[in-house]
Design an enzyme around this catalytic site. Structure first.
Site, short mmCIF file in Angstrom:
data_model
loop_
_atom_site.label_atom_id
_atom_site.label_comp_id
_atom_site.label_asym_id
_atom_site.label_seq_id
_atom_site.Cartn_x
_atom_site.Cartn_y
_atom_site.Cartn_z
N SER A 1 78.74 86.04 78.45
CA SER A 1 78.62 87.13 77.73
C SER A 1 77.17 87.32 77.12
O SER A 1 76.34 86.36 77.17
CB SER A 1 79.75 86.82 76.41
OG SER A 1 79.11 85.79 75.69
N THR B 1 76.13 84.47 74.73
CA THR B 1 75.90 83.24 75.30
C THR B 1 74.54 83.29 76.05
O THR B 1 73.95 82.48 76.07
CB THR B 1 77.04 82.92 76.46
OG1 THR B 1 78.19 82.88 75.51
CG2 THR B 1 77.01 81.55 76.88
N ARG C 1 70.93 80.94 75.86
CA ARG C 1 70.41 80.55 77.22
C ARG C 1 68.82 80.83 77.12
O ARG C 1 68.03 80.02 77.28
CB ARG C 1 71.10 80.75 78.60
CG ARG C 1 72.55 80.33 78.40
CD ARG C 1 72.68 78.95 78.94
NE ARG C 1 74.29 78.82 79.25
CZ ARG C 1 75.05 78.39 78.03
NH1 ARG C 1 74.77 78.04 76.69
NH2 ARG C 1 76.41 78.42 78.25
N LYS D 1 84.42 88.34 84.84
CA LYS D 1 85.16 87.61 83.74
C LYS D 1 85.89 88.82 82.91
O LYS D 1 85.28 89.81 82.66
CB LYS D 1 84.04 87.19 82.88
CG LYS D 1 84.45 86.65 81.18
CD LYS D 1 83.25 86.64 80.51
CE LYS D 1 83.13 86.04 79.20
NZ LYS D 1 83.24 84.67 79.38
N LYS E 1 88.32 86.06 85.86
CA LYS E 1 88.43 84.75 85.26
C LYS E 1 88.89 84.70 83.85
O LYS E 1 88.27 85.96 83.22
CB LYS E 1 86.93 84.01 85.35
CG LYS E 1 86.98 82.67 84.50
CD LYS E 1 85.47 82.32 84.25
CE LYS E 1 85.04 82.58 82.80
NZ LYS E 1 84.10 81.84 82.44
N GLU F 1 91.83 79.26 83.80
CA GLU F 1 90.99 78.21 83.48
C GLU F 1 91.36 77.71 81.96
O GLU F 1 91.13 78.24 80.87
CB GLU F 1 89.69 78.83 83.17
CG GLU F 1 88.61 77.86 82.56
CD GLU F 1 87.10 78.32 82.48
OE1 GLU F 1 86.67 79.42 82.76
OE2 GLU F 1 86.23 77.66 82.12
N LYS G 1 91.02 76.42 87.34
CA LYS G 1 89.53 75.97 86.91
C LYS G 1 89.70 75.11 85.74
O LYS G 1 89.77 75.68 84.66
CB LYS G 1 88.64 77.43 86.72
CG LYS G 1 87.42 77.06 86.13
CD LYS G 1 86.37 78.16 86.23
CE LYS G 1 85.18 77.71 85.70
NZ LYS G 1 84.05 78.60 85.92
N SER H 1 81.71 72.93 84.52
CA SER H 1 81.18 71.70 84.31
C SER H 1 80.89 71.37 82.58
O SER H 1 80.68 70.11 82.32
CB SER H 1 79.68 71.87 84.50
OG SER H 1 79.03 73.05 84.08
N GLY I 1 78.84 76.78 85.59
CA GLY I 1 77.89 77.57 85.14
C GLY I 1 76.51 76.66 84.91
O GLY I 1 75.72 76.99 85.60
#
Ligand code: 13P
Length: 342
Positions: A26, A29, A33, A97, A136, A181, A223, A265, A295
């Protein structure tokens, strides 16, 4: 050519030797990063970064599908080719998503429920017309305690499973394969044993609700988290122990009708996530495909190689290709840590 029915799409998403690239961060997020590599999170920088990932040469040898964010599914390569068309032409299934994030669960301090069901039918219709063939929704389950009570509560597990099942049923109505998920977080000092108990309870709640909502299990991809020690656990379990506990838990709690399980992960290092997947697939044949939908474990090395600098475009692609290839091998049980050096 991939069939258009739900089961064929789900099987293509978990095809042998391949896995899914989660690139659906999003806006908040992806900003986090980009902050970590000192790059400003502008729309053009986000587009360029995603173009770098998606145009990685030969990526499609190891990547079956890509999860996109609402902004990304509407974006294009610099030459004007929409990302969805670019990926589709390579035989990579585009996904989207659709959840609106985990929000505090009223009355249950420290726990969350994922929102996004209102208007979902209409949003799915639009995403289908934009080319998405899977989607997702992430539920977030915390292990810990709040005010002396152990969490997760049964109520939190049920509330999240109910939302996941409502989402999954709407997706199937729209001819979109739901990635379901239920993520049990790694955060905390808990042991692998506690993670196994909570993961089992989350899966039981989920499949009970999926059945109640008449979701076709042959047309979903699960997931989950791996069964793993908390990040702060004093005595963290090793690779073999994680692999055995995860497969044991999944065998006992995931129906065989599910075509594939694609792990998140969840904050594991890139190498750790690959080693765990490799060890699970080396255990032998399983009732479902066991693959990745990573991801951070796919993107982290690419992000740090790129650093927002156009001169590093190819270095970023090489870093992604390496992780995709090693995870593709791990997914076949053919990974060994010695391949990291190659
Ligand atoms: P991570 O692999 O970074 O956990 O992300 C996967 C994902 O899509 C989480 O929803």
């Amino acid at each position: 050519m991939i069939g258009q029915d739900l089961a064929s799409i789900a099987q293509a998403m978990v095809a042998p030797g391949k896995g899914i690239l989660a690139a659906d961060e999003s806006s908040p997020t992806i900003k986090k990063r980009f902050d970590a590599i000192g790059t400003e999170s502008t729309e053009e920088n986000r587009r360029t970064y995603r173009e770098m990932l998606f145009t990685t040469p030969a990526m499609a040898n190891y990547i079956s599908g890509v999860i996109l964010f609402d902004e990304t599914i509407r974006q294009s390569c610099a030459d004007g080719t929409p990302f969805v068309k670019f990926l589709g032409d390579l035989g990579v299934v585009p996904g989207i998503k659709v959840d609106k994030g985990a929000k505090p669960l009223a009355g249950f301090p420290g726990e969350t429920v994922t929102e996004g069901l209102d208007g979902l039918r209409e949003r799915l219709e639009e995403y289908y017309s934009l080319g998405a063939r899977f989607s997702k929704w992430r539920a977030v389950i915390t292990i810990g305690d709040a005010m002396g009570d152990a969490i997760p509560s049964d109520f939190c597990l049920r509330a999240n499973a109910h939302a996941l099942a409502r989402y999954a049923a709407l997706c199937q109505e729209a001819k979109i394969v739901p990635i379901v998920e239920p993520e049990v977080l790694m955060d905390g000092g808990h042991t692998l044993e506690r993670c196994e108990i909570v993961t089992a309870a989350a899966l039981d709640a989920l499949f009970e609700q999926l059945e109640a909502h008449r979701v076709d299990l042959t047309g979903i991809v699960l997931k989950p988290n791996m069964v793993i020690s908390g990040t702060e656990c004093a005595d963290r379990a090793g690779v073999q122990e994680v692999a055995e506990a995860t497969v044991r838990c999944l065998k006992a709690h995931v129906p065989e009708a599910v075509p594939g399980i694609a792990f998140l992960s969840g904050g594991q290092s890139a190498e750790e996530a690959t080693a765990h997947l490799g060890a699970m697939n080396a255990l032998g044949k399983h009732p479902w495909q066991l693959t990745f939908s990573y991801g951070r474990a796919l993107q982290a090395p690419a992000l740090s190689a790129w650093k927002g600098d156009p001169a590093n475009f190819e270095a970023g692609q090489k870093a992604l290709f390496k992780r995709a290839k090693l995870n593709g091998l791990a997914r076949q049980g053919e990974y060994s840590p010695s391949l990291e050096a190659a």
